[in-house]
Scaffold this motif. Structure first.
Motif, short mmCIF file in Angstrom:
data_model
loop_
_atom_site.label_atom_id
_atom_site.label_comp_id
_atom_site.label_asym_id
_atom_site.label_seq_id
_atom_site.Cartn_x
_atom_site.Cartn_y
_atom_site.Cartn_z
N PHE A 1 113.54 -4.23 28.08
CA PHE A 1 114.84 -3.83 28.62
C PHE A 1 114.79 -3.63 30.11
N GLY A 2 114.00 -4.46 30.77
CA GLY A 2 114.03 -4.51 32.22
C GLY A 2 114.88 -5.67 32.64
N HIS A 3 114.31 -6.88 32.56
CA HIS A 3 115.06 -8.08 32.93
C HIS A 3 116.33 -8.22 32.10
N GLY A 4 116.27 -7.86 30.84
CA GLY A 4 117.43 -8.04 29.97
C GLY A 4 118.61 -7.18 30.31
N THR A 5 118.41 -6.15 31.14
CA THR A 5 119.55 -5.33 31.55
C THR A 5 119.78 -5.39 33.06
N GLU A 6 119.23 -6.41 33.72
CA GLU A 6 119.61 -6.68 35.11
C GLU A 6 120.97 -7.38 35.07
N ALA A 7 121.99 -6.69 35.59
CA ALA A 7 123.38 -7.10 35.31
C ALA A 7 123.77 -8.40 35.98
N ASP A 8 123.01 -8.88 36.96
CA ASP A 8 123.35 -10.18 37.51
C ASP A 8 123.14 -11.28 36.46
N LEU A 9 122.26 -11.01 35.47
CA LEU A 9 122.11 -11.95 34.35
C LEU A 9 123.34 -11.92 33.44
N PHE A 10 124.04 -10.76 33.40
CA PHE A 10 125.28 -10.67 32.64
C PHE A 10 126.32 -11.64 33.21
#
Length: 467
Positions: A254-263
């Motif tokens: 839940f590091g990269h997966g919650t970097e919001a630019d990926l959202f």
């Protein structure tokens, strides 16, 4: 060394002039210097790190962010170049078009403040020969601990970053000295070799130039066990993760997966699960650059957001992603202090800082007690995550067998953890009381855009597929 604080006045004026045309403008200045030393059984090396010194100007057109970067701080023509750069940036923004689509940037409450991380002993005050002598003492101690040591290497590095952020309401300056020490050993027996490293990185100065005796002993002991270790039989097992292994799990899960630019790019499945249970109720996971003395800590991010904790998972519920200004603005999310650049010449992204599992109340012996057959995992080496599919793979060098509630001393290496992130998180049944954070990490964004990160946690008990 140029005093970048002297640029405050001109940057305030430039921001004011640019905002006569654009809705928002800001500036960030960087001056980073450092040194790196290496000593092993065959060579000694000392070098200055390439200086990173420059300014990046940012404007927002109401729809898009645009930037202009330049170096050469301290030269006679710098101020003229800076002014010309601001004028060029505004011209480009006008060509793009100034629009109002309802995206309003909050510049923050008025604040004019200087920050500095504590440093007991500035490394610049220590002669090179003394630094090398310290490394030599550690190297020699490692070499004599085991006859199978064929090489012992000690790395030292120190960086000192000075950063200035200016917008219409804020003028913030920070000094961030970081000292890193790493010891690595190579053991050989017959045709087999084992390589293992350990160490630390903290905010601060030469006072952190050491490798503790117990760390040296653990390094040699575990490398010796890995040297003769077979592979384990793949399967699902009861596992205990060390704080280091918990850290790489936190970083990848839940590091990269919650970097919001990926959202924004629809590259993260986590976006679909905000507000939903994704982990055991025992799980709390945070990202915080406000932890005193930790390697990835700072006082404000590169967009002027003051450091504070972001609780990503609370009691198993995915609460909040980490954001930069752009992703927070466009997605209507809470802005967090995670807007970071590799340098003034690189783009801002939403990036992790110190990412860690929070504490629980079960000690290591309790975790062991009713495990009939499982493994204790330590010495992580690598990890990767698929944010869109939520698959994860963690690699480590050390899996010690657990039988009937006891560590047997039988070690297997290497070990690979694979699985679906929510399955792993939901299988956590015990969490230790003491959080330990490792500061040795660097993190890239797609194999580039490197920034300092750290991760950690307490001991975790869970079920995992090992191979």
């Amino acid at each position: 060394m140029t005093e970048i604080k002297e640029l405050r006045f001109i940057l305030k004026n430039l921001v004011r002039q640019m905002e006569a045309t654009v809705p928002y403008a800001a500036a960030w200045v960087q001056d980073r210097v450092g040194e790196r030393l290496l000593l092993d059984s065959r060579e000694a090396r000392a070098e200055a790190l390439e200086r990173q010194q420059g300014v990046v100007l940012t404007v927002f057109t109401g729809r898009a962010f645009m930037e202009y970067a330049l170096n050469g701080i301290g030269t006679s023509e710098f101020c003229d170049r800076l002014t010309a750069g601001a004028e060029e940036l505004v011209k480009t923004a006008l060509m793009e078009g100034i629009v109002d689509v309802g995206l309003d940037i909050d510049p923050g409450v008025a604040l004019n403040q200087d920050f500095a991380a504590a440093m007991a002993t500035p490394p610049e005050q220590i002669p090179l020969r003394r630094k090398m002598a310290t490394l030599k003492t550690i190297r020699d101690d490692l070499q004599i601990r085991d006859a199978r040591v064929v090489n012992a290497t000690v790395f030292y590095s120190h960086t000192r970053s000075r950063e200035l952020f200016v917008n219409r309401t804020r003028s913030l300056y920070q000094e961030l000295p970081r000292t890193q020490m790493v010891a690595q050993v190579v053991l050989r027996e017959g045709d087999r070799t084992a390589c293992l490293h350990g160490g630390h990185c903290y905010l601060g100065g030469y006072e952190h130039t050491y490798i503790k005796e117990e760390e040296q002993g653990r390094l040699i002991r575990d490398a010796g066990r890995i040297l003769t270790a077979p592979r384990l039989s793949p399967g699902m097992y009861d596992c205990i993760f060390s704080p280091d292994f918990a850290g790489i799990f936190a970083h990848e899960a839940f590091g990269h997966g919650t970097e919001a630019d990926l959202f924004l790019e629809r590259r993260s499945r986590g976006q679909e699960y905000l507000g939903h249970q994704v982990a055991s109720p025992l799980v709390n996971l945070s990202d915080s650059p406000a932890l005193p003395g930790q390697a990835a800590s700072f006082f404000f991010d590169h967009e002027g957001r003051l450091a504070e904790e972001t609780r990503i998972i609370e009691n198993g519920v995915l609460k909040c992603p980490i954001t930069d200004l752009n992703s927070a603005l466009r997605l209507g999310l809470r802005r967090t202090p995670n807007g970071r650049r590799e340098s003034y010449a690189h783009k801002i992204y939403a990036r992790m800082t110190n990412t860690y599992f929070g504490p629980g109340n079960r000690d290591f012996e309790e975790m062991l007690q009713d495990i009939k057959f499982g493994y204790f995992l330590d010495h992580p080496s690598n990890g990767m995550e698929d944010p869109k599919g939520w698959g994860i793979q963690l690699e480590g060098l050390y899996a010690e067998e657990i039988r009937e509630g006891k560590l047997t001393g039988s070690v297997f290496s290497p070990v690979i953890v694979t699985g679906y992130v929510p399955d792993l998180l939901q299988s956590i049944t015990m969490v230790g009381p003491q959080v330990q954070i490792s500061g040795l990490g660097m993190c890239g964004k797609g194999h580039k855009e490197w920034v300092k990160v750290s991760d950690g946690g307490p001991f975790l008990r869970l079920k995992a597929r090992l191979g």
